[in-house]
Design an enzyme around this catalytic site. Structure first.
Site, short mmCIF file in Angstrom:
data_model
loop_
_atom_site.label_atom_id
_atom_site.label_comp_id
_atom_site.label_asym_id
_atom_site.label_seq_id
_atom_site.Cartn_x
_atom_site.Cartn_y
_atom_site.Cartn_z
CG HIS A 168 -8.72 1.74 -8.27
ND1 HIS A 168 -8.30 2.78 -9.06
CD2 HIS A 168 -8.62 2.19 -6.99
CE1 HIS A 168 -7.95 3.81 -8.31
NE2 HIS A 168 -8.13 3.48 -7.06
CB VAL B 75 -9.16 -1.34 -3.78
CG1 VAL B 75 -10.58 -1.23 -3.23
CG2 VAL B 75 -9.18 -1.58 -5.28
CG HIS B 76 -8.18 3.94 -0.79
ND1 HIS B 76 -8.42 5.23 -1.20
CD2 HIS B 76 -6.95 3.62 -1.29
CE1 HIS B 76 -7.39 5.66 -1.92
NE2 HIS B 76 -6.49 4.69 -1.98
#
Length: 555
Positions: free
Chosen positions: A370, A398-399
């Site tokens: 992203h 965003v992980h």
């Protein structure tokens, strides 16, 4: 000898005190720090099955389930939502008639004594796919009741349901927040995003519950129901990879019901404030979007002057929260932009000193995933948030976890907000571990196309990354980043100091453990709304000259 021992003990005591000192934003800007992904950990975990004890329907007939609380704009109001009746999924479904079940909340200040009653509204929604072989869905009856006349900082006991059907819930309780004031705040605010329903999700929520929040800020991507085909089965960490021939981005709506049951033990007693993420879009063939999100959750949109549940604001004690929609028009000619400007103009920093904003997709992000995806939204809205001196911004998407130095327009600025990404709740899409500045990991300008809005990818025009799309090192505006699942806790100490703590999941059973912690310090005199601050690199400040720093809080 006694004097020597006393001296040694004093030195030991001083060392302990110094070791426990928590840094503040006045010590910044901080040298960028990265904790690399731990290879001993798994990047993700499988989704919980629908017959998992925390996801199964455990009520009969029209008894309430999936009970949830949400704040309104003031502490005298509280939204209570729940669902009755069974949802239906299959080729042919028949919606319930919402008029067949009443929406009642009975409540009072003493357990078992409900001296007040409030009625509300009910509705159903459907997710329909006119394609051969795809299943349709229609929800149970979704109830929303807004109770008013509540006293601040007071515990209330309540039941919800339909008394004429003798279908009321068990007794539950909640506590109202203080009135807006510069010295009154919610006790502890949990911040989490991109949650889903995996084993990692379970760890996150169990850890969050252990930290005993009084409110939850959910920054989008709740259920990940759209990682499934309409027929269910096993979820996929990459939908386009697993289901390349799907005629439309399908979504298995029973995951929403499972998520509501999974979260009920927490959000039936603690209000949860939500904002939409991209996994809530859920397009239907008729062009309808966000139907589940818009129908299931109450937010104070009308109360805050918004014409959409996709963006709104509210007060919680001395904090004014602004919840922005990244997947609805945010351009300077849009209704959302106009609403935001009017909302900010009305904020009285003498009453609500803290100004906190939240939306799903981050503007500042140094991960490959992203990267610069919502640069258009930043270019449209950042100046206004900076002008009105927003203190903190929370995002997900965003992980992973990342905290920024104070920044404005990619320039370190002592009056810019502290941007924090907490999209590491535990979803099936796994943790993000690659950084855009890692060798070979810089995305191309054709990558990371947003699901809504334009593309405004750009090269940097100044600084060490001048002329480049990506930095060749961790950017100076990125203070701390780590690829781990977890959640954050925000504690307002007073009108100038707030303690932020990020808890990684693997530390759940370690007492007083955390991954990142600092005091966020407001400087209302230096960074007033009317002041014009030049864009320059702030000098490090000696904390001994700063406002008094609170003693480290025990967790």
């Amino acid at each position: 000898m006694k004097k020597i021992c006393t001296t040694l003990w004093l030195q030991f005591f001083v060392v302990i005190i110094v070791a426990k000192r928590i840094p503040t934003t006045l010590d910044g800007p901080f040298k960028p720090l990265t904790h690399r992904f731990d290879p001993l950990l798994h990047k993700g975990s499988d989704d919980l099955p629908m017959d998992h004890p925390r996801l199964k329907r455990n009520v009969i007939s029209f008894f309430p389930e999936q009970i949830a609380l949400a704040l309104s704009t003031t502490s005298s109001l509280m939204w209570i939502s729940w669902i009755t009746g069974e949802a239906q999924i299959g080729l042919n479904v028949t919606p319930h008639d919402p008029k067949t079940v009443a929406s009642e909340v009975w409540y009072g200040k003493e357990s078992g004594k409900y001296t007040m009653k409030q009625n509300g509204v009910s509705v159903v929604y459907s997710q329909l796919y006119p394609f051969e072989g795809l299943w349709n869905y229609t929800s149970g009856i979704i109830h929303h009741v807004k109770i008013d006349g509540l006293e601040p900082e007071t515990k209330y006991y309540y039941k919800c349901g339909d008394s004429s059907l003798v279908a009321m819930s068990d007794e539950l309780a909640f506590e109202t927040f203080p009135l807006p004031a510069p010295n009154k705040y919610p006790r502890r605010i949990a911040v989490v995003g991109d949650l889903g329903l995996t084993s990692n999700t379970t760890t996150t929520i169990d850890h969050l519950i252990m930290n005993d929040p009084s409110m939850i800020l959910m920054v989008g991507d709740l259920t990940y129901a759209n990682q499934y085909l309409t027929t269910g089965g096993k979820g996929a960490s990459c939908y386009s990879c697993q289901f390349p021939d799907a005629p439309i981005r399908e979504t298995f709506q029973p995951r929403w019901d499972g998520w509501g049951r999974f979260m009920e033990p927490l959000i039936s007693r603690v209000p949860m404030m939500v904002i939409e993420g991209n996994h809530e879009i859920e397009p239907q063939a008729a062009g309808l979007i966000f139907q589940s999100y818009l129908t299931r959750y109450s937010v104070p949109s009308k109360e805050s002057g918004s014409n959409s549940n996709l963006y709104y604001s509210f007060n919680a004690g001395g904090i004014h929260f602004i919840m922005l929609g990244a997947y609805v028009d945010y351009n300077q000619t849009s209704a959302q932009y106009s609403w935001l400007q009017h909302d900010l103009e009305k904020v009285d920093r003498g009453v609500t000193p803290w100004l906190v904003a939240a939306w799903h997709s981050p503007w500042y992000n140094s991960y490959s995933s992203h990267y610069q995806e919502f640069e258009c939204m930043r270019q449209e809205m950042e100046e206004m948030l900076y002008t009105y001196r927003v203190d903190i911004v929370f995002s997900g998407h965003v992980h992973a976890y990342e905290r920024m130095n104070r920044v404005y327009n990619y320039t370190l600025d002592p009056c810019g907000p502290v941007y924090i990404t907490v999209g590491d709740g535990g979803n099936i899409e796994k943790v993000d571990a690659d950084h855009a500045d890692d060798p070979g990991k810089c995305p191309s300008p054709g990558d990371n196309i947003p699901e809504f809005g334009g593309v405004c990818h750009m090269n940097f025009s100044s600084g060490p990354a001048k002329g480049k799309f990506c930095w060749d090192r961790q950017p100076e505006w990125s203070a701390y980043r780590e690829s781990s699942f977890g959640h954050g806790i925000l504690e307002m100490v007073n009108s100038t100091h707030a303690l932020w703590t990020w808890h990684r999941n693997q530390d759940i059973y370690r007492e007083n453990s955390h991954g990142d912690q600092l005091y966020i310090v407001r400087q209302p005199h230096t960074c007033s709304v009317d002041s014009k601050v030049p864009f320059h690199l702030p000098q490090r400040q000696d904390s001994r000259l700063s406002p008094s720093i609170p003693v480290a809080l025990e967790h």
